[in-house]
Design a protein around this motif. Structure first.
Motif, mmCIF file in Angstrom:
data_model
loop_
_atom_site.group_PDB
_atom_site.id
_atom_site.type_symbol
_atom_site.label_atom_id
_atom_site.label_comp_id
_atom_site.label_asym_id
_atom_site.label_seq_id
_atom_site.Cartn_x
_atom_site.Cartn_y
_atom_site.Cartn_z
ATOM 1 N N VAL A 76 113.621 52.340 -44.261
ATOM 2 C CA VAL A 76 114.148 51.330 -45.043
ATOM 3 C C VAL A 76 113.029 50.465 -45.665
ATOM 4 N N GLY A 77 113.834 49.710 -46.778
ATOM 5 C CA GLY A 77 112.592 49.218 -47.770
ATOM 6 C C GLY A 77 112.267 47.688 -47.339
ATOM 7 N N SER A 78 111.428 47.857 -47.957
ATOM 8 C CA SER A 78 110.333 46.663 -47.512
ATOM 9 C C SER A 78 111.481 44.685 -47.463
ATOM 10 N N ASN A 79 110.744 43.901 -46.464
ATOM 11 C CA ASN A 79 111.109 42.662 -46.429
ATOM 12 C C ASN A 79 112.900 42.743 -46.074
ATOM 13 N N SER A 80 113.127 43.875 -45.659
ATOM 14 C CA SER A 80 114.881 44.108 -44.603
ATOM 15 C C SER A 80 115.143 43.381 -43.491
ATOM 16 N N SER A 81 116.043 43.132 -43.139
ATOM 17 C CA SER A 81 116.788 42.321 -41.671
ATOM 18 C C SER A 81 117.644 43.899 -41.402
ATOM 19 N N LEU A 82 117.731 44.286 -40.064
ATOM 20 C CA LEU A 82 118.422 44.415 -39.675
ATOM 21 C C LEU A 82 119.508 44.082 -38.038
ATOM 22 N N VAL A 83 120.440 43.358 -38.517
ATOM 23 C CA VAL A 83 121.036 42.920 -37.529
ATOM 24 C C VAL A 83 121.896 43.052 -37.105
ATOM 25 N N ALA A 84 121.063 43.713 -35.282
ATOM 26 C CA ALA A 84 121.831 44.376 -34.131
ATOM 27 C C ALA A 84 123.174 43.759 -33.474
#
Length: 450
Positions: free
Chosen positions: A389-397
């Motif tokens: 997972v690359g930097s500054n990513s948001s994973l929206v659950a």
């Protein structure tokens, strides 16, 4: 004690007004465990050991805590506070069931040990009707004195009633007692109120035992072990003593603690072999740390399992429900909550993972956030083994990142990503040449004088 049954009565009905708190005194904590919890943990356990806790009226919270720590505890209510003997008789039904030994302790003495309870019982087995716990006070002023003749306890003299010679005695009453079960109820029921406060005091039991031709004895312990907690200052003193005990026990067990005086432990912390704890680490309740793990400086861990050779911190916060697998790394300014990190996972910097399951060997880049809360409910993020997972990513659950998948830096991922896929979600960059200069010039021209 092998072959002998026991009943321990713990008196926990006091409100502790000097604590200046709405929380009952015995529910205040030392080393992340309630004062009452420490006493109940030290009281005799197992077959043949019964436990009764005397609580105040409308103190369901204290009764609940007693049963949380010791599910075998029976609770009784003292509706009026008329002295220690009166409190004991609130549990008369438990006493009447019969036990070889009756132990009486207080819910605000968290430093008492299981060994001391066992030592209290030994004279009873040898024929004494009563054993009283005493300590040598550095300053005995205000304490009841234990007066001993020919190795027998002959009286407990309150400071106000003591002669000048008796006040020179430094052997003081800790309040904790053990009665031979066969005569306990008879003795306690004879205690009257012939004192200035008109209350029923357990200390009068010594005189009654002597009048019955029976024997009373004393065993001694340290002053620290029987410290009662009545003020926040005394609570802090007990915390310091308990922390020193816990650190010593950890060091004796082989834990490397770089600066022990800076490390805070919980009463139930467990360590494997070759664990290292650096400076200024706080470990709350429910934490286990396995072989070879390193907890770096300024980290805070609560209700979590740290696996073998894992590395935590510095400046990491590990919240309840987190499990860190073997060789996993949680770095600086990382927060994990209800997260499972399998073996070899790397979450090295500036990241939040909550309600997340991360597969073995995955790498989570700096600044990543699992967006687990929608304002009403928590949702889960699943990241497969070997994912990047690359930097500054948001994973929206709720969302699932497949095994071996790659997430491009700066992406906001709102849909599941298949195994071994690359997901990049960014807007196209828009350029407006000279906009910055025009913005500054416009605002400078319109700026109002101060």
């Amino acid at each position: 004690m092998t072959g002998r049954t026991s009943l321990t009565i713990v008196l926990a009905a006091g409100e502790g007004t000097r604590m200046r708190s709405s929380t009952p005194k015995v529910l205040h904590q030392v080393a992340s465990q309630s004062l009452l919890g420490h006493v109940l943990a030290a009281a005799p356990h197992g077959a043949g050991s019964a436990l009764a806790v005397v609580v105040g009226p409308d103190r369901q919270d204290v009764a609940d805590e007693a049963r949380r720590v010791r599910p075998d505890a029976a609770t009784f209510v003292q509706r009026e506070r008329l002295g220690t003997a009166h409190a004991v008789l609130a549990a008369k039904d438990a006493i009447a069931k019969g036990a070889d030994d009756l132990l009486i302790a207080f819910g605000d003495t968290p430093l008492i040990s299981a060994e001391t309870f066992e030592r209290l019982r030994a004279p009873l087995k040898a024929g004494a009707a009563l054993t009283v716990l005493g300590f040598r006070a550095a300053d005995p002023t205000g304490y009841g004195r234990l007066l001993v003749e020919d190795d027998q306890l002959v009286a407990i003299r309150e400071h106000a009633d003591a002669t000048l010679a008796e006040r020179e005695v430094d052997l003081c009453n800790a309040g904790v007692m053990a009665f031979a079960g066969k005569t306990a109820l008879t003795i306690i029921e004879q205690i009257g109120t012939s004192n200035s406060k008109g209350e029923y005091y357990l200390t009068d039991a010594v005189e009654i035992v002597r009048s019955m031709g029976l024997r009373a004895s004393v065993i001694e312990t340290s002053e620290d072990e029987v410290r009662g907690i009545n003020t926040k200052a005394q609570l802090a003193e007990a915390e310091a003593i308990m922390q020193a005990r816990l650190r010593k026990a950890a060091l004796d067990a082989g834990v490397t603690i770089v600066a022990p005086e800076t490390v805070h432990l919980a009463a139930d912390t467990t360590f494997g072999n070759d664990v290292t704890i650096e400076q200024y680490v706080v470990i709350g309740p429910g934490v286990s740390i396995a072989d070879g793990a390193v907890i770096h400086a300024f980290s805070h861990i609560v209700q979590a399992a740290i696996g073998k050779k894992a590395s935590i911190g510095p400046y990491a916060r590990i919240r309840p429900g987190t499990s860190v697998g073997e060789g996993a790394r949680i770095g600086n300014f990382v927060e994990a909550k209800a997260a499972i990190l399998e073996a070899g996972v790397k979450v090295n910097h500036l990241t939040y993972v909550g309600d997340t399951h991360i597969g073995a060997g995955a790498n989570i880049g700096a600044g990543t956030i699992t967006c687990n809360y929608d304002g009403f409910n928590k949702h889960k993020t699943i990241i497969g083994a070997g994912a990047f997972v690359g930097s500054n990513s948001s994973l929206v659950a709720p969302v699932k990142i497949g095994a071996g998948a790659y997430i491009g830096s700066g992406s906001v991922i709102t849909r599941d990503v298949p195994d071994d896929a690359l997901a990049v979600e960014r807007n196209e960059v828009s350029m407006k040449e000279g906009w910055g200069k025009r913005f500054r010039d416009k605002n400078a021209a319109n700026k109002k004088p101060k």
